[in-house]
Design a protein around this motif. Structure first.
Motif, PDB file in Angstrom:
ATOM      1  N   VAL A  47       0.866  -1.175   0.000  1.00 26.69           N
ATOM      2  CA  VAL A  47       0.000   0.000   0.000  1.00 26.69           C
ATOM      3  C   VAL A  47       0.904   1.226   0.000  1.00 26.69           C
ATOM      4  CG1 VAL A  47      -1.745   1.269   1.285  1.00 26.69           C
ATOM      5  CG2 VAL A  47      -1.819  -1.227   1.231  1.00 26.69           C
ATOM      6  N   TRP A  48       0.706   2.080  -0.971  1.00 19.68           N
ATOM      7  CA  TRP A  48       1.519   3.286  -1.112  1.00 19.68           C
ATOM      8  C   TRP A  48       0.585   4.475  -0.958  1.00 19.68           C
ATOM      9  CZ3 TRP A  48       3.626   5.176  -6.456  1.00 19.68           C
ATOM     10  CH2 TRP A  48       4.417   6.311  -6.276  1.00 19.68           C
ATOM     11  N   LEU A  49       0.772   5.207   0.115  1.00 19.42           N
ATOM     12  CA  LEU A  49      -0.094   6.342   0.406  1.00 19.42           C
ATOM     13  C   LEU A  49       0.645   7.652   0.192  1.00 19.42           C
ATOM     14  CD1 LEU A  49      -1.701   5.038   3.721  1.00 19.42           C
ATOM     15  CD2 LEU A  49      -2.667   4.950   1.421  1.00 19.42           C
ATOM     16  N   ALA A  50      -0.029   8.584  -0.431  1.00 22.01           N
ATOM     17  CA  ALA A  50       0.498   9.939  -0.558  1.00 22.01           C
ATOM     18  C   ALA A  50       0.195  10.681   0.737  1.00 22.01           C
ATOM     19  CB  ALA A  50      -0.164  10.650  -1.737  1.00 22.01           C
ATOM     20  N   PRO A  51       0.955  11.728   1.055  1.00 26.70           N
ATOM     21  CA  PRO A  51       0.620  12.506   2.255  1.00 26.70           C
ATOM     22  C   PRO A  51      -0.767  13.145   2.099  1.00 26.70           C
ATOM     23  CG  PRO A  51       2.374  13.572   0.987  1.00 26.70           C
ATOM     24  CD  PRO A  51       2.112  12.263   0.341  1.00 26.70           C
ATOM     25  N   GLU A  52      -1.438  13.346   3.215  1.00 25.44           N
ATOM     26  CA  GLU A  52      -2.808  13.887   3.185  1.00 25.44           C
ATOM     27  C   GLU A  52      -2.905  15.219   2.438  1.00 25.44           C
ATOM     28  OE1 GLU A  52      -5.098  13.892   6.790  1.00 25.44           O
ATOM     29  OE2 GLU A  52      -4.192  11.998   7.441  1.00 25.44           O
ATOM     30  N   ILE A 110      -9.095   4.261  -7.913  1.00 24.52           N
ATOM     31  CA  ILE A 110     -10.151   5.145  -8.409  1.00 24.52           C
ATOM     32  C   ILE A 110     -10.557   6.164  -7.342  1.00 24.52           C
ATOM     33  CG2 ILE A 110     -12.586   5.184  -9.126  1.00 24.52           C
ATOM     34  CD1 ILE A 110     -11.994   2.501 -10.587  1.00 24.52           C
ATOM     35  N   LYS A 111     -10.595   5.746  -6.085  1.00 24.73           N
ATOM     36  CA  LYS A 111     -11.019   6.636  -4.997  1.00 24.73           C
ATOM     37  C   LYS A 111      -9.964   7.669  -4.606  1.00 24.73           C
ATOM     38  CE  LYS A 111     -14.318   3.435  -2.962  1.00 24.73           C
ATOM     39  NZ  LYS A 111     -14.642   2.607  -1.794  1.00 24.73           N
ATOM     40  N   GLN A 112      -8.732   7.504  -5.077  1.00 22.14           N
ATOM     41  CA  GLN A 112      -7.694   8.484  -4.746  1.00 22.14           C
ATOM     42  C   GLN A 112      -7.983   9.805  -5.452  1.00 22.14           C
ATOM     43  OE1 GLN A 112      -3.545   7.208  -4.993  1.00 22.14           O
ATOM     44  NE2 GLN A 112      -4.289   5.097  -5.076  1.00 22.14           N
ATOM     45  N   ILE A 117      -2.457  11.139  -6.785  1.00 21.86           N
ATOM     46  CA  ILE A 117      -1.830  10.469  -7.926  1.00 21.86           C
ATOM     47  C   ILE A 117      -0.747  11.363  -8.530  1.00 21.86           C
ATOM     48  CG2 ILE A 117      -2.246   9.504 -10.225  1.00 21.86           C
ATOM     49  CD1 ILE A 117      -5.035   8.681  -9.189  1.00 21.86           C
ATOM     50  N   PHE A 118      -1.014  12.666  -8.599  1.00 18.83           N
ATOM     51  CA  PHE A 118      -0.007  13.602  -9.094  1.00 18.83           C
ATOM     52  C   PHE A 118       1.241  13.546  -8.225  1.00 18.83           C
ATOM     53  CE2 PHE A 118       2.030  17.767  -9.291  1.00 18.83           C
ATOM     54  CZ  PHE A 118       2.161  17.936 -10.660  1.00 18.83           C
ATOM     55  N   TRP A 119       1.063  13.516  -6.919  1.00 11.78           N
ATOM     56  CA  TRP A 119       2.191  13.439  -5.993  1.00 11.78           C
ATOM     57  C   TRP A 119       2.986  12.159  -6.232  1.00 11.78           C
ATOM     58  CZ3 TRP A 119       3.912  10.108  -2.263  1.00 11.78           C
ATOM     59  CH2 TRP A 119       4.920  10.587  -1.421  1.00 11.78           C
ATOM     60  N   LYS A 120       2.301  11.047  -6.420  1.00 11.71           N
ATOM     61  CA  LYS A 120       2.973   9.764  -6.659  1.00 11.71           C
ATOM     62  C   LYS A 120       3.742   9.784  -7.972  1.00 11.71           C
ATOM     63  CE  LYS A 120      -0.144   6.919  -3.910  1.00 11.71           C
ATOM     64  NZ  LYS A 120      -1.078   5.785  -3.920  1.00 11.71           N
ATOM     65  N   LEU A 121       3.129  10.312  -9.030  1.00  7.67           N
ATOM     66  CA  LEU A 121       3.827  10.433 -10.309  1.00  7.67           C
ATOM     67  C   LEU A 121       5.061  11.321 -10.192  1.00  7.67           C
ATOM     68  CD1 LEU A 121       1.036  10.958 -12.990  1.00  7.67           C
ATOM     69  CD2 LEU A 121       2.839   9.269 -13.071  1.00  7.67           C
ATOM     70  N   ILE A 144      -2.698  11.814 -15.842  1.00 11.70           N
ATOM     71  CA  ILE A 144      -3.741  11.532 -14.840  1.00 11.70           C
ATOM     72  C   ILE A 144      -5.131  11.591 -15.483  1.00 11.70           C
ATOM     73  CG2 ILE A 144      -4.860  12.439 -12.749  1.00 11.70           C
ATOM     74  CD1 ILE A 144      -1.946  13.261 -11.880  1.00 11.70           C
ATOM     75  N   THR A 145      -5.340  12.538 -16.367  1.00  2.27           N
ATOM     76  CA  THR A 145      -6.626  12.639 -17.065  1.00  2.27           C
ATOM     77  C   THR A 145      -6.891  11.348 -17.847  1.00  2.27           C
ATOM     78  OG1 THR A 145      -6.378  15.043 -17.217  1.00  2.27           O
ATOM     79  CG2 THR A 145      -7.961  14.013 -18.721  1.00  2.27           C
ATOM     80  N   TYR A 146      -5.865  10.835 -18.501  1.00  2.00           N
ATOM     81  CA  TYR A 146      -6.027   9.570 -19.228  1.00  2.00           C
ATOM     82  C   TYR A 146      -6.240   8.399 -18.270  1.00  2.00           C
ATOM     83  CZ  TYR A 146      -5.136   5.439 -21.965  1.00  2.00           C
ATOM     84  OH  TYR A 146      -5.267   4.207 -22.541  1.00  2.00           O
ATOM     85  N   LEU A 147      -5.508   8.361 -17.162  1.00  2.00           N
ATOM     86  CA  LEU A 147      -5.659   7.261 -16.207  1.00  2.00           C
ATOM     87  C   LEU A 147      -7.091   7.194 -15.672  1.00  2.00           C
ATOM     88  CD1 LEU A 147      -2.372   7.512 -14.101  1.00  2.00           C
ATOM     89  CD2 LEU A 147      -2.885   5.976 -16.004  1.00  2.00           C
ATOM     90  N   ARG A 148      -7.697   8.344 -15.468  1.00  2.00           N
ATOM     91  CA  ARG A 148      -9.089   8.372 -14.999  1.00  2.00           C
ATOM     92  C   ARG A 148     -10.027   7.770 -16.049  1.00  2.00           C
ATOM     93  NH1 ARG A 148      -8.704   8.402  -9.764  1.00  2.00           N
ATOM     94  NH2 ARG A 148      -8.054  10.360  -8.869  1.00  2.00           N
TER      95      ARG A 148
END
Length: 154
Positions: A47-52, A110-112, A117-121, A144-148
């Protein structure tokens, strides 16, 4: 003479075994290693979480055919080899990494928020490289727009 060659080989193997056993990353649990590489469904999923605070970052681009198309081109250049042609995390390079790449159809992805996702990229993690030096901010948002859109497809 043959005994000296055997002795050197034996000592070298002993030294290698000692170094490997002292290594932090070495695991002598061969069952786990076997499971990671022999059964597709048992590949480790971290599980890889971005900061809040990353959730507050907003996509600067509109969702339109131009940005989706540009994102698809970027995906095909940088992402498909690990994440797969359809985004299920089943690309040819992804299965050999020990940690399965993200499945863009999974509800956890999907719920992120777009900002996470931008932070992870941007920052990368483990086998996922950081793209802040490779892709411009606009290109990361196009991706990200394409990933969605990809995540909406069956």
């Amino acid at each position: 003479m043959k005994n000296i060659g055997f002795f050197k080989t034996f000592v070298l193997l002993g030294i290698c075994s000692f170094v490997l056993s002292a290594s932090k990353n070495y695991s002598s649990d061969s069952k786990v290693i076997y499971a990671l590489y022999s059964h597709k469904d048992t590949i480790k999923k971290d599980v890889w979480l971005a900061p809040e605070w990353a959730d507050t970052i907003k996509n600067i681009l509109p969702v339109n055919p131009e940005n989706i198309s540009a994102g698809e081109e970027l995906y095909n250049m940088y992402c498909f080899s690990c994440h797969g042609d359809t985004g299920y995390g089943d690309g040819p390079a992804g299965g050999s990494m020990g940690t399965r790449p993200a499945n863009f159809h999974d509800q956890r992805v999907i719920k992120q928020k777009d900002g996470a996702i931008f932070w992870k990229l941007t920052n990368g993690n483990g086998n996922m490289p950081p793209y802040k030096e490779i892709l411009s901010e606009k290109e990361r948002w196009q991706l990200i727009t394409y990933l969605r859109e990809l995540g909406k497809q069956p």
